[in-house]
Design a protein around this motif. Structure first.
Motif, PDB file in Angstrom:
ATOM      1  N   VAL A  96      48.784  34.473  30.782  1.00 19.45           N
ATOM      2  CA  VAL A  96      48.908  34.233  29.180  1.00 19.45           C
ATOM      3  C   VAL A  96      48.734  35.343  28.940  1.00 19.45           C
ATOM      4  N   GLY A  97      49.869  35.739  27.903  1.00 20.51           N
ATOM      5  CA  GLY A  97      49.501  37.575  27.075  1.00 20.51           C
ATOM      6  C   GLY A  97      50.441  38.153  27.619  1.00 20.51           C
ATOM      7  N   ALA A  98      52.031  38.554  27.641  1.00 20.28           N
ATOM      8  CA  ALA A  98      52.780  39.652  28.075  1.00 20.28           C
ATOM      9  C   ALA A  98      52.074  40.880  27.961  1.00 20.28           C
ATOM     10  N   ALA A 247      49.806  30.405  23.801  1.00 14.52           N
ATOM     11  CA  ALA A 247      48.130  29.187  24.534  1.00 14.52           C
ATOM     12  C   ALA A 247      47.097  28.804  23.580  1.00 14.52           C
ATOM     13  N   GLN A 248      47.237  27.719  23.991  1.00 16.44           N
ATOM     14  CA  GLN A 248      45.790  26.537  23.261  1.00 16.44           C
ATOM     15  C   GLN A 248      44.927  26.561  23.265  1.00 16.44           C
ATOM     16  N   LEU A 281      44.305  35.168  32.012  1.00 12.47           N
ATOM     17  CA  LEU A 281      44.114  35.784  30.409  1.00 12.47           C
ATOM     18  C   LEU A 281      44.902  37.373  30.659  1.00 12.47           C
ATOM     19  N   SER A 282      45.677  37.839  29.997  1.00 13.44           N
ATOM     20  CA  SER A 282      45.890  39.018  29.420  1.00 13.44           C
ATOM     21  C   SER A 282      45.946  38.628  28.122  1.00 13.44           C
ATOM     22  N   LEU A 517      40.162  31.126  36.866  1.00 17.80           N
ATOM     23  CA  LEU A 517      40.612  31.690  35.895  1.00 17.80           C
ATOM     24  C   LEU A 517      40.347  33.060  36.205  1.00 17.80           C
ATOM     25  N   PHE A 518      41.164  34.054  35.574  1.00 13.81           N
ATOM     26  CA  PHE A 518      41.070  35.238  35.771  1.00 13.81           C
ATOM     27  C   PHE A 518      41.247  35.807  34.943  1.00 13.81           C
ATOM     28  N   VAL A 519      40.817  37.218  34.970  1.00 17.84           N
ATOM     29  CA  VAL A 519      41.032  37.984  33.344  1.00 17.84           C
ATOM     30  C   VAL A 519      41.144  39.215  33.506  1.00 17.84           C
ATOM     31  N   ILE A 520      42.133  39.767  32.706  1.00 17.88           N
ATOM     32  CA  ILE A 520      42.925  41.695  33.141  1.00 17.88           C
ATOM     33  C   ILE A 520      42.970  41.906  31.856  1.00 17.88           C
ATOM     34  N   GLY A 521      43.225  43.526  31.844  1.00 14.87           N
ATOM     35  CA  GLY A 521      43.979  44.188  30.303  1.00 14.87           C
ATOM     36  C   GLY A 521      42.167  44.359  29.573  1.00 14.87           C
ATOM     37  N   ASN A 522      42.475  44.154  28.053  1.00 19.16           N
ATOM     38  CA  ASN A 522      41.189  44.780  27.384  1.00 19.16           C
ATOM     39  C   ASN A 522      40.560  43.917  27.178  1.00 19.16           C
TER      40      ASN A 522
END
Lengths: 559, 118
Positions: A96-98, A247-248, A281-282, A517-522
């Motif tokens: 989610v998020g390019a 994404a919602q 999620l990015s 669930l994984f989270v990267i970037g800012n």
């Protein structure tokens, strides 16, 4: 909160323990509320709406760990029902998020055999900046790498997660080189500038320390273009991009494991993207979400935003799924490399605020200047002021000087072609009188001239009675033409986020992994922690985004 | 909402001859421009009793974003309809208002992007 009845192993690290204790999660909110009255817990569970609680007891209980603001700006919505879903597709990995972490994550996952979808809110891949850095391990001593890690922890006021900083330190050279290689295949203007551009690392270590410094540019080409080119390579590798598809909600099974994402197209129709291995999620920061900003970084109130549509959607979704947001006092990034030469940004020339008053010991780095300019009038604006002697007198100052001729590309009044800069953001001026310069810098001329006069007197004595700057940095403003760089500290990004472990997997309020669930970037937490993003390593932010995207994509693909 | 006077409608029609779309008169609201082209309220707002806000997906049923970007490619200092943030897909409503004065959304960050927005 969960610290009283914790079932976690004793060995939990300090960073994670602190976020579990003081961070913001639905669990912490509901638990705190339940201590107040049973009714609140009921309200919370049925509607998921913090704001639904109306009586005073409820309001008092529905407070965050800071004892102040409520979280009514993040009410958990009702799940989108299956009959509203118009299409369902299944992938191994859904990103989610390019941007600068999402695109590398998607490509990395695909290269490791996964079937990947990327959901992007905007119509294109979006990213900012030019430089993304990593440590060239093969050409560095371990003691040098550890000195760098130590310095970064110090830059982050010792509030970051050392394990995550080391994840960057020991993997970033490989990851950034990989991004350079793959982006080139997509036609990107990207090069490795090596260690020589890393002006900020002087003095960090006596041992060998070298960098892979990727540079997408020169402007107007940026990492945005670089990531768009990298996305072409990802598409060739089989990654499917869905644009205009914000994404919602995350989809969770009974155990709480995240198994997919529901997104909404332009016509308001919902689409389901199932993820067999995991959702990454990015989706970046929340600078355009006023309520979140006021809650997590009240200092931001008067600063202009550089980005658009950064409404913290990923924060909301991860939080609703049980994730923990780092405690209030998030790290922010405000700087201006476009008004004048980037390499002169930390040079301690006379600095005046919007009115024309000197306001600081100018050895304060640009990355921290915003803290002196938080009010509505200054709103992040200040000007560096110097005279025609600067090429000689500032020759040994930190950074790299531009000659008057070279500086013309930053001068909107000069006819020189604006090559390698964002023309509409250039903001450097020269003038033959101080009064004239004041007008160009949008200062009050009287105030400005009086302050320059006072500063020149202090320079003469060599003692900065007003702000304590060392005499070697007291350069008088006496010889015309005079120069001014009007810098505008605006919000580039916010860089605190969700609690994750070393593999970028989100943790819940008990410190347990949230499946899938994984989270990267800012959007990922633990990498910073100071008041401001440090500029010690140029390109640390993008370097971290590339690295964690590269690592997380591979990790999730191999699950 | 301003009344649609015959004068305004005529003005719009006249203007649309001289300057199609991109360079319309600064003082004319877009609802008048739309009305002059024969659009009714329901064309955008639908017939439902409770009217929902009009989103960009409605605009693009008539306005092709690619064609629009091509049409304004020589606008100085830069093409507002093809930019580094959104490609050709900037939300129309960031700049263009229909029932009130439009705003130069770019200008708040980009010094000297002094667009006159119809």
């Amino acid at each position: 909160m969960s610290n009283n009845d914790s079932k976690k192993p004793e060995a939990i690290d300090q960073y994670t323990a602190n976020v579990l204790q003081n961070g913001i999660s639905r669990r912490s909110f509901l638990t705190r509320a339940a201590v107040g009255t049973g009714a609140v817990a009921f309200t919370g569970l049925s509607g998921g709406m913090a704001s639904a609680a109306t009586d005073e007891a409820c309001q008092n209980a529905a407070k965050s760990s800071d004892g102040g603001a409520t979280l009514e700006f993040m009410p958990k919505p009702k799940p989108i029902s299956d009959r509203l879903i118009v299409s369902t597709q299944t992938f191994d990995v859904v990103v989610v998020g390019a941007g600068a972490s999402g695109v590398p994550a998607a490509l990395s996952a695909a290269e490791n055999g996964a079937k990947v979808a990327v959901l992007q809110k905007q119509a294109i891949v979006v990213s900012q900046g030019n430089t993304g850095s990593g440590i060239d391990l093969a050409n560095s001593d371990k003691a040098g790498v550890e000195a760098m890690v130590s310095r970064l922890m110090s830059d982050s006021a010792h509030r970051c997660h050392p394990e995550l900083v080391r994840e960057w330190a020991y993997n970033s050279g490989e990851a950034v080189s990989w991004v350079i290689d793959r982006a080139k295949k997509g036609g990107a203007q990207i090069v490795d500038q090596g260690t020589k551009v890393q002006h900020g690392i002087r003095g960090v270590t006596e041992h060998k320390l070298n960098f892979v410094t990727s540079f997408c540019g020169p402007k107007p080409y940026t990492t945005g273009d670089g990531m768009r080119d990298l996305a072409k390579v990802a598409e060739k590798a089989g990654v499917k991009f869905f644009f205009n598809m914000p994404a919602q909600q995350l989809i969770q099974d009974e155990s709480g494991k995240v198994i997919g994402v529901i997104a909404k197209d332009r016509d308001g129709k919902y689409h389901k993207y199932l993820a067999k291995k995991g959702v990454i999620l990015s989706s970046g920061d929340y600078q355009n979400n006023e309520a979140m900003c006021n809650f997590f970084i009240p200092d931001l109130k008067h600063f202009e935003r550089k980005q658009m549509d950064r409404t913290g959607d990923g924060f909301s979704m991860a939080y609703w799924a049980g994730g923990v947001i780092e405690p209030i006092g998030h790290t922010k990034m405000l700087h201006d490399f476009d008004a004048g030469p980037a390499s002169m940004c930390d040079m301690p020339f006379l600095a005046v605020n919007r009115k024309g008053n000197r306001f600081v010991n100018e050895t304060v780095e640009m990355s921290l200047m915003n803290n002196y300019l938080r009010d509505a009038e200054n709103a992040g604006n200040y000007s560096q002021v110097f005279d025609s002697n600067y090429m000689d007198q500032a020759a040994n100052w930190p950074g790299k000087l531009y000659s008057p001729e070279e500086m013309k590309i930053y001068m909107p009044e000069d006819p020189a072609p604006k090559v390698g800069v964002f023309a509409s953001q250039t903001n450097t001026y020269s003038a033959n009188t101080l009064e004239e310069l004041a007008v160009k810098l949008e200062c009050d001329p009287k105030t400005f001239v009086a302050n320059v006069k006072r500063y020149n007197e202090l320079c003469k004595t060599g003692k900065d009675d007003d702000f304590g700057k060392p005499s070697s940095k007291m350069l008088p403003v006496v010889k015309a033409p005079f120069y001014g760089i009007h810098r505008r500290m605006r919000i580039s990004t916010l860089c605190s986020g969700m609690l994750v472990d070393k593999n970028h997997q989100a943790l819940d309020a008990d410190g347990n992994k949230i499946g899938g669930l994984f989270v990267i970037g800012n959007l990922g937490g633990g990498f910073y922690g100071g008041v401001d993003y440090p500029l010690t390593v140029f390109g640390l932010s993008l370097g971290r985004c590339y690295t964690f995207g590269y690592l997380a994509g591979r990790y999730v693909a191999k699950l | 909402m301003k009344k649609l006077t015959l004068r305004n409608i005529m003005l719009c029609l006249a203007l649309s001859f001289f300057a199609s779309g991109a360079m319309a008169n600064n003082n004319t609201l877009l609802d008048q421009t739309h009305a002059a082209k024969g659009l009714k309220c329901a064309s955008c707002h639908g017939k439902a009793e409770i009217r929902e806000p009009v989103t960009m997906s409605k605009c693009v049923t008539c306005h092709n974003t690619q064609k629009l970007a091509a049409k304004t490619k020589n606008v100085k200092p830069t093409n507002p309809h093809e930019n580094r943030h959104f490609g050709t897909e900037t939300d129309c409503l960031k700049c263009h208002s229909v029932h009130q004065k439009s705003e130069n959304y770019c200008g708040s960050c980009h010094l000297r992007f002094d667009f006159v927005v119809p």
